[in-house]
Enzyme design. Structure first.
Site, PDB file in Angstrom:
ATOM      1  CB  CYS A 113      -0.980   0.048   1.290  1.00 19.64           C
ATOM      2  SG  CYS A 113      -2.086  -1.612   1.260  1.00 19.64           S
ATOM      3  CG  HIS A 252      -3.514   3.049   2.180  1.00 19.89           C
ATOM      4  ND1 HIS A 252      -3.662   2.656   0.949  1.00 19.89           N
ATOM      5  CD2 HIS A 252      -4.009   1.703   3.080  1.00 19.89           C
ATOM      6  CE1 HIS A 252      -4.099   1.477   0.775  1.00 19.89           C
ATOM      7  NE2 HIS A 252      -3.985   0.747   2.072  1.00 19.89           N
ATOM      8  CG  ASN A 282      -6.738  -1.559   0.958  1.00 19.14           C
ATOM      9  OD1 ASN A 282      -6.052  -1.283   0.426  1.00 19.14           O
ATOM     10  ND2 ASN A 282      -5.967  -1.974   2.204  1.00 19.14           N
TER      11      ASN A 282
HETATM   12  N1  COA Z   1     -18.577  -9.584   8.413  1.00 17.08           N
HETATM   13  C1  COA Z   1     -19.233  -9.920   9.648  1.00 17.08           C
HETATM   14  N2  COA Z   1     -18.602  -9.912  10.568  1.00 17.08           N
HETATM   15  C2  COA Z   1     -17.191 -10.159  10.567  1.00 17.08           C
HETATM   16  C3  COA Z   1     -16.627  -9.909   9.137  1.00 17.08           C
HETATM   17  C4  COA Z   1     -17.471  -9.537   8.220  1.00 17.08           C
HETATM   18  N3  COA Z   1     -16.964  -9.366   6.932  1.00 17.08           N
HETATM   19  N4  COA Z   1     -15.255  -9.911   9.140  1.00 17.08           N
HETATM   20  C5  COA Z   1     -14.809 -10.204  10.923  1.00 17.08           C
HETATM   21  N5  COA Z   1     -16.055 -10.327  11.171  1.00 17.08           N
HETATM   22  C6  COA Z   1     -16.153 -10.549  12.694  1.00 17.08           C
HETATM   23  C7  COA Z   1     -15.011 -11.289  13.308  1.00 17.08           C
HETATM   24  O1  COA Z   1     -15.126 -12.947  12.994  1.00 17.08           O
HETATM   25  C8  COA Z   1     -15.255 -11.075  14.989  1.00 17.08           C
HETATM   26  O2  COA Z   1     -16.283 -11.909  15.187  1.00 17.08           O
HETATM   27  P1  COA Z   1     -16.090 -12.545  16.802  1.00 17.08           P
HETATM   28  O3  COA Z   1     -16.045 -11.237  17.666  1.00 17.08           O
HETATM   29  O4  COA Z   1     -17.153 -13.460  16.721  1.00 17.08           O
HETATM   30  O5  COA Z   1     -14.838 -13.092  16.785  1.00 17.08           O
HETATM   31  C9  COA Z   1     -15.786  -9.857  14.814  1.00 17.08           C
HETATM   32  O6  COA Z   1     -16.334  -9.442  13.392  1.00 17.08           O
HETATM   33  C10 COA Z   1     -14.949  -8.635  15.201  1.00 17.08           C
HETATM   34  O7  COA Z   1     -13.749  -8.791  14.500  1.00 17.08           O
HETATM   35  P2  COA Z   1     -12.330  -7.700  14.463  1.00 17.08           P
HETATM   36  O8  COA Z   1     -11.401  -8.411  13.464  1.00 17.08           O
HETATM   37  O9  COA Z   1     -12.183  -7.491  15.760  1.00 17.08           O
HETATM   38  O10 COA Z   1     -12.870  -6.574  13.723  1.00 17.08           O
HETATM   39  P3  COA Z   1     -12.265  -4.958  13.433  1.00 17.08           P
HETATM   40  O11 COA Z   1     -13.094  -4.160  14.211  1.00 17.08           O
HETATM   41  O12 COA Z   1     -10.828  -5.007  13.936  1.00 17.08           O
HETATM   42  O13 COA Z   1     -12.447  -5.029  12.152  1.00 17.08           O
HETATM   43  C11 COA Z   1     -11.222  -4.944  10.147  1.00 17.08           C
HETATM   44  C12 COA Z   1     -11.833  -5.892  11.218  1.00 17.08           C
HETATM   45  C13 COA Z   1     -10.495  -5.867   9.170  1.00 17.08           C
HETATM   46  C14 COA Z   1     -12.065  -4.252   9.472  1.00 17.08           C
HETATM   47  C15 COA Z   1     -10.184  -4.003  10.884  1.00 17.08           C
HETATM   48  O14 COA Z   1      -9.469  -4.920  11.852  1.00 17.08           O
HETATM   49  C16 COA Z   1      -9.165  -3.377   9.779  1.00 17.08           C
HETATM   50  O15 COA Z   1      -9.628  -2.797   8.856  1.00 17.08           O
HETATM   51  N6  COA Z   1      -8.008  -3.663  10.136  1.00 17.08           N
HETATM   52  C17 COA Z   1      -6.741  -3.128   9.206  1.00 17.08           C
HETATM   53  C18 COA Z   1      -6.745  -3.421   7.867  1.00 17.08           C
HETATM   54  C19 COA Z   1      -5.438  -2.945   7.135  1.00 17.08           C
HETATM   55  O16 COA Z   1      -4.944  -1.843   7.715  1.00 17.08           O
HETATM   56  N7  COA Z   1      -5.042  -3.682   6.257  1.00 17.08           N
HETATM   57  C20 COA Z   1      -4.047  -3.539   5.354  1.00 17.08           C
HETATM   58  C21 COA Z   1      -3.356  -2.082   5.695  1.00 17.08           C
HETATM   59  S1  COA Z   1      -3.328  -1.774   3.839  1.00 17.08           S
END
Ligand code: COA
Length: 325
Positions: A113, A252, A282
């Site tokens: 990224c 980003h 993204n």
């Molecule tokens: N739909 C519904 N539920 C989902 C899901 C989806 N698409 N994806 C994950 N979940 C669930 C998980 O299984 C988890 O369930 P649980 O509590 O029963 O285990 C719950 O949602 C919370 O998951 P979590 O990973 O804590 O969510 P989050 O608030 O951190 O959001 C991301 C997840 C990926 C959106 C977030 O962490 C993120 O954006 N991270 C950074 C990504 C990034 O920077 N990427 C690379 C840089 S380029």
């Protein structure tokens, strides 16, 4: 040293739109979850016959037109991508041939990224030291080709697209400062495990779905907020500027909550931040450049404005760049 600026911009987003409602039919997710956790409403997907170079070439043609340059005016083509058409030759070679940019050297860079800002910094060096006159920097990805459409943790996040900028010597303004960084101590946070020399493709790697993006989103989220905040501060310090000098921040586009958390830490009002994540998700190397291109097209960046680019990605890598438009 010569002053280097962006003199032309272009983008290409594939026509096909994949909405959150469509994703609800593919994995156990909901529009409400995706929008509230990420800010993404829809993303674009390239067709089966479109490779990353096809997206890059279209963005490049638009950028050349906007710069009022011909392909043969280019001395350098850099394609930032993690989804090149094939491991080798480079996607930049394919772009060079399609454009008939006969004079241009061409290569790819892999900085996920942060690829576009890494590419900008390389082009900036070549032009500022007088080695080259005109450079084309492209960020292009077909992330749909490495997305696991059965994994709800990742498949809702990514999209395909390309953006391009032409860089050249400018009389005023231009790139004021660039800061780049890397910490390769934990590759497991975000990677694509197989298909390289470590784990060449085998029946086992395919069966184990190892040719798709693997991510620990939660951990990355925290690092992204901290790192993007620090990168912006360092680029500003290098430029001897403060946030009051910045007209628009183009971050980003990984998650709108990451972006808003960075803005809060830096004390920046929301109206100074450019977002297009809701439409594209993204797009890794293509995210920051398409956001910049659209900000320019929409008149959010005008002549004389100072723009801050700020990014973070797999590697982990990061970077920030200040440009006086
Ligand atoms: N739909 C519904 N539920 C989902 C899901 C989806 N698409 N994806 C994950 N979940 C669930 C998980 O299984 C988890 O369930 P649980 O509590 O029963 O285990 C719950 O949602 C919370 O998951 P979590 O990973 O804590 O969510 P989050 O608030 O951190 O959001 C991301 C997840 C990926 C959106 C977030 O962490 C993120 O954006 N991270 C950074 C990504 C990034 O920077 N990427 C690379 C840089 S380029």
């Amino acid at each position: 040293m010569r002053r280097v600026g962006i003199i032309g911009v272009g983008e290409y987003l594939p026509e096909r739109v994949l909405t959150n409602a469509q994703l609800e039919k593919m994995v156990d997710t909901s529009d409400e979850w995706i929008v509230s956790r990420t800010g993404i409403k829809e993303r674009r997907l390239a067709s089966e016959s479109e490779a990353t170079s096809d997206l890059a070439i279209k963005a490049a043609r638009e950028a050349l037109k906007s710069a009022n340059l011909a392909p043969e005016d280019l001395d350098l083509i850099i394609v930032a991508t993690v989804t090149g058409d094939m491991p080798f030759p480079s996607t930049a070679s394919i772009v060079q041939n399609a454009l008939a940019a006969k004079k241009a050297a061409a290569f790819d860079i892999s900085a996920a990224c942060a690829g576009f800002i890494y590419g900008l910094s390389i082009a900036n060096q070549f032009i500022s030291n007088g080695a080259y006159k005109n450079a084309l920097v492209i960020g292009a990805e077909k992330l749909s080709s490495v997305t696991d459409w059965k994994d709800r943790n990742t498949c809702v996040l990514f999209g395909d697209g390309a953006g391009a900028c032409v860089l050249s010597e400018v009389k005023s303004g231009g790139i004021v400062s660039i800061y780049l960084g890397c910490d390769g101590s934990d590759l497991s946070l975000l990677n694509l495990p197989a298909g390289g020399s470590r784990k060449p493709a085998t029946r086992e790697t395919v069966d184990n779905r190892m040719h798709y993006i693997k991510m620990q989103g939660n951990e990355l989220f925290k690092i992204a907020v901290k790192t993007m905040t620090e990168a912006a501060q360092i680029a500003l310090a290098q430029a001897k500027m403060t946030f009051k000098d910045i007209d628009l921040i183009v971050p980003h586009q990984a998650n709108s909550r990451i972006i808003m958390a960075v803005a809060k830490r830096l004390g920046i009002p929301e109206d100074k931040i450019y977002l297009n994540i809701e439409r594209y998700g993204n797009m890794s190397s293509a995210s920051i450049v398409t956001a910049l291109v659209e900000a320019v097209k929409e008149g959010r960046v005008k002549k004389g404005d100072t723009v801050l680019l700020d990014c973070f990605g797999a590697g982990l890598v990061w970077g920030a760049c200040i440009i006086n438009w």
